[in-house]
Design a protein around this motif. Structure first.
Motif, short mmCIF file in Angstrom:
data_model
loop_
_atom_site.label_atom_id
_atom_site.label_comp_id
_atom_site.label_asym_id
_atom_site.label_seq_id
_atom_site.Cartn_x
_atom_site.Cartn_y
_atom_site.Cartn_z
N VAL A 64 0.92 -1.24 -0.12
CA VAL A 64 -0.10 0.10 0.05
C VAL A 64 0.73 1.39 0.07
O VAL A 64 0.66 2.25 -0.59
N ALA A 65 1.94 1.03 0.72
CA ALA A 65 3.03 2.40 0.87
C ALA A 65 3.26 2.62 -0.45
O ALA A 65 3.59 3.78 -1.08
N LEU A 66 3.77 1.66 -1.19
CA LEU A 66 4.54 1.93 -2.63
C LEU A 66 3.56 2.42 -3.44
O LEU A 66 3.72 3.04 -4.42
N ILE A 67 2.37 1.68 -3.58
CA ILE A 67 1.18 2.26 -4.26
C ILE A 67 0.96 3.74 -4.16
O ILE A 67 0.92 4.68 -5.08
N ALA A 68 1.15 4.37 -2.65
CA ALA A 68 0.85 5.63 -2.58
C ALA A 68 2.03 6.49 -3.15
O ALA A 68 1.93 7.44 -3.55
N VAL A 95 1.72 6.71 -6.69
CA VAL A 95 0.66 7.91 -7.13
C VAL A 95 1.19 9.21 -7.06
O VAL A 95 1.18 10.09 -7.74
N CYS A 96 2.09 9.40 -5.96
CA CYS A 96 2.91 10.73 -5.90
C CYS A 96 3.72 11.19 -7.12
O CYS A 96 4.04 12.11 -7.32
N ILE A 97 4.57 9.84 -7.51
CA ILE A 97 5.30 9.97 -8.44
C ILE A 97 4.59 10.40 -9.84
O ILE A 97 5.11 11.38 -10.62
N ALA A 112 -5.68 12.99 -4.32
CA ALA A 112 -5.35 11.89 -4.65
C ALA A 112 -3.81 11.24 -3.66
O ALA A 112 -3.71 10.46 -3.51
N GLY A 113 -3.14 12.39 -3.75
CA GLY A 113 -1.62 12.03 -3.13
C GLY A 113 -1.99 12.09 -1.47
O GLY A 113 -1.32 11.26 -0.92
N ILE A 114 -2.88 12.91 -1.04
CA ILE A 114 -2.70 12.82 0.57
C ILE A 114 -3.66 11.54 0.78
O ILE A 114 -3.52 10.95 1.91
N CYS A 159 -7.86 6.80 -5.27
CA CYS A 159 -6.84 7.90 -5.59
C CYS A 159 -6.36 7.87 -6.91
O CYS A 159 -5.96 8.83 -7.52
N ILE A 160 -6.08 6.69 -7.46
CA ILE A 160 -5.65 6.46 -8.80
C ILE A 160 -6.70 6.91 -9.67
O ILE A 160 -6.05 7.65 -10.70
N LEU A 161 -7.84 6.46 -9.65
CA LEU A 161 -9.13 7.13 -10.42
C LEU A 161 -8.79 8.63 -10.54
O LEU A 161 -9.21 9.35 -11.47
N LEU A 162 -8.54 9.49 -9.19
CA LEU A 162 -8.57 10.82 -8.84
C LEU A 162 -7.51 11.42 -9.98
O LEU A 162 -7.49 12.41 -10.61
N VAL A 163 -6.31 10.79 -10.21
CA VAL A 163 -5.16 11.25 -10.76
C VAL A 163 -5.67 11.31 -12.28
O VAL A 163 -5.27 12.36 -13.13
N PHE A 164 -6.28 10.23 -12.70
CA PHE A 164 -6.62 10.20 -14.22
C PHE A 164 -7.82 11.15 -14.57
O PHE A 164 -7.97 11.73 -15.84
#
Lengths: 71, 71, 71, 71, 71, 71, 71, 71, 71, 71, 71, 71, 71, 71
Positions: free
Chosen positions: E56-60, E63-65, F6-8, F64-69
């Motif tokens: 989960v931390a890597l997915i986060a 997402v940030c990258i 998304a990030g937070i 959150c990934i949905l939100l990025v796209f």
């Protein structure tokens, strides 16, 4: 903005010193009570670590005093 | 903005040093009270870890002093 | 904005180093007091984990110093 | 906005590494003190878990360094 | 806004990994010290749960990258 | 606004997974150390509860990934 | 505003599930280790309470998914 | 504003249910392990108190679902 | 503004009920396990105090439902 | 502004009642389990202190209901 | 602004009364269970300290009611 | 602004009195239960310290009442 | 701004006095209960440290009263 | 801005002094109760550490008084 920082920063520095030296002082008085004949060594370690915290807290206080006169 | 950061950052750095060195100092005085003849080794570990924290806290303090003169 | 981040970020990094190395240092001095003859192994684990924390904290400090000169 | 995130994010990452590796390091030195002959297994588990935390913290630090040069 | 989220989100993810894997690592080294002959089972449970958190931390972090390059 | 979330949000989800699975993992390794012959039942309960947390955390990560796209 | 709520709300829901199911899972594995022959009753109570938490967390997650598509 | 409240409120309600039912579930599994023959009474008290929390949390969730369709 | 308050207030009320009834429920199941023959008195005190908390939480929930229809 | 205060204030009041009456109720059920023959005195002290908290929480709830109709 | 303060202030006052009287009530019922024949003295100290807290909390509540009618 | 401060400040003062006098009252009733014949000295110390806290809290309350009539 | 600071600052000062004098008072009544014949020395240390806290809290209160009349 | 800082900073400084001197005072009275004949050494360490905290807190208070007259 500088004045705001001066007051709040000095207060936070007091919390820093309070938490740190408070923990050391609490440990020290309890240790002296448990082992009164080692009170010299205990007082030495107590003053050494408390001085390190006091140093950073005083630097923060000085930064805040600078801010009062600069800002 | 830089002045605001200087005061609050220096205060937070003092909290950092307070929490960290406070925990070490508390542990050290209690350890000396429990095992007075190992006070040399204890003092060595205490100074080593306290210095690592002090270093980061002083860097933070220096960053804040820089901010006072830059901003 | 960069200056604001520099001061507060450096302060928060000092909290990070303080909490982490403080816990390690507290554990180390108590462990040496309980088992003085294992102080070599204890010091090794202490320095290894403290260095990992110190590394991230120093990176954060360097990021903040960069911000002072960039912003 | 990116600069603000760089400084504060790097600081928060240092807290993350501090809390996590600090707990592991504290547990490790106490465990070595209690069972010195299992120090090989303990050191192995300590390095494995500390590396997992260090990895995420370093990724966060790299994200923050990227932000300094991008923003 | 995306850049702000990237830095702070990555930092918070590091706290998440730090708290979680730190608790597991602390429990694991103490358990190995108490029961060295069960270290295989302990290491298995340790890696399994640490991997779930790391995921989960890597997915986060990813997402940030993504946010750094998108925003 | 969506990018900020998304990030937070992904970072907070990592904290959620970290706290929860960390507590379970800590309990599991300590329980295996205390009662190695019940490690099958323990591992079953550990995986079951960890999966429930992982599920919610992954849903949050997917949001959150949905939100990025989308954003 | 809805997108902001979607990401952060899903993350907070993951914290909720993490804290709750983590406490239950920790208690369950420790209880099974202490009383292996009562593992049926323990698993029943564990699943019942974990399902109640999971339900509320999933409703929160669904609210957040709705927000992504509505806002 | 209503959409913002819907997501965050549902998440906070999940924390509420998590903390509360988590404490009850933890206590229940530990109590069953200590006194397996009283598991009927324990399960009764567990379900009664968990239902009271679930009720308030579901009302909060319904308020949030209403907000999604109203706002 | 009223809609914002409705969602967040209902969520906070669920935390209030969760903390309070959770503590009572945890104490009750542990008390029944320790003294099964006093389960009548225990259940009486449990329901009485849980009802007092439930009352305030329901009033808060009703205030929030009012806000949804008023605002 | 008044509507915002009504919802959040009622929620906070529920937390206040939850923390307070929860602590009292937890103590009471544990005390009855330890000393069943003193359950009359215990119930008296429990109701007296719980009523004092309930009173302040209800006043806060009434203030919030007033705010709904005034604002 | 006054209406906002009225609701939130009354809620916070309820937390104050909850924390304080809750601690006293918890201590009192446990003390009566441990020493039933000293319940007169215990009840005296309990009422005295609870009244001091109730007094400040009621003053805060009255300030908040004043604010509803003034603002 | 003064009205906002009046309500919130009075509430915070009630928290201050609650935490402080609550700790004293809890300690006092437990001490009386442990040593009933020293209840005179205990009550003396209890009233003395509680009065010091009550004094500061009442000053804060008076400041807040002043603010209601001034602002 | 000064009026806002006056109310909130006085409230925070009451928390400071509450936490500090509360801890001292709790320690003092428990110490008197454990060692009634040392109550003179205990009361001396109690009054000395409580006075130091009271002093800072009163200075903060006076600053806040000044702010009411200045702003 | 300076007035805002003066009131809040003085309040925070009082929290700092409260936490720190409170921990020291609590430790001191408990230590005197455990080892009455070492009360001289204990009082010495208590006054030394309390004075260090009081110093930083008074500096913060003076900074705040300066702010009242400057701003």
């Amino acid at each position: 903005m500088g004045l705001l920082a001066a007051g709040i920063g000095a207060g936070i520095a007091a919390i820093g010193a309070g938490i740190g030296i408070g923990m050391i002082g609490k440990g020290a008085v309890e240790s002296i009570a448990r082992q009164p004949e080692a009170s010299g060594d205990i007082r030495g370690a107590m003053i050494l670590t408390a001085a390190l915290i006091e140093g950073v807290a005083l630097i923060a206080a000085i930064v805040c005093i600078l801010l009062v006169f600069f800002a």
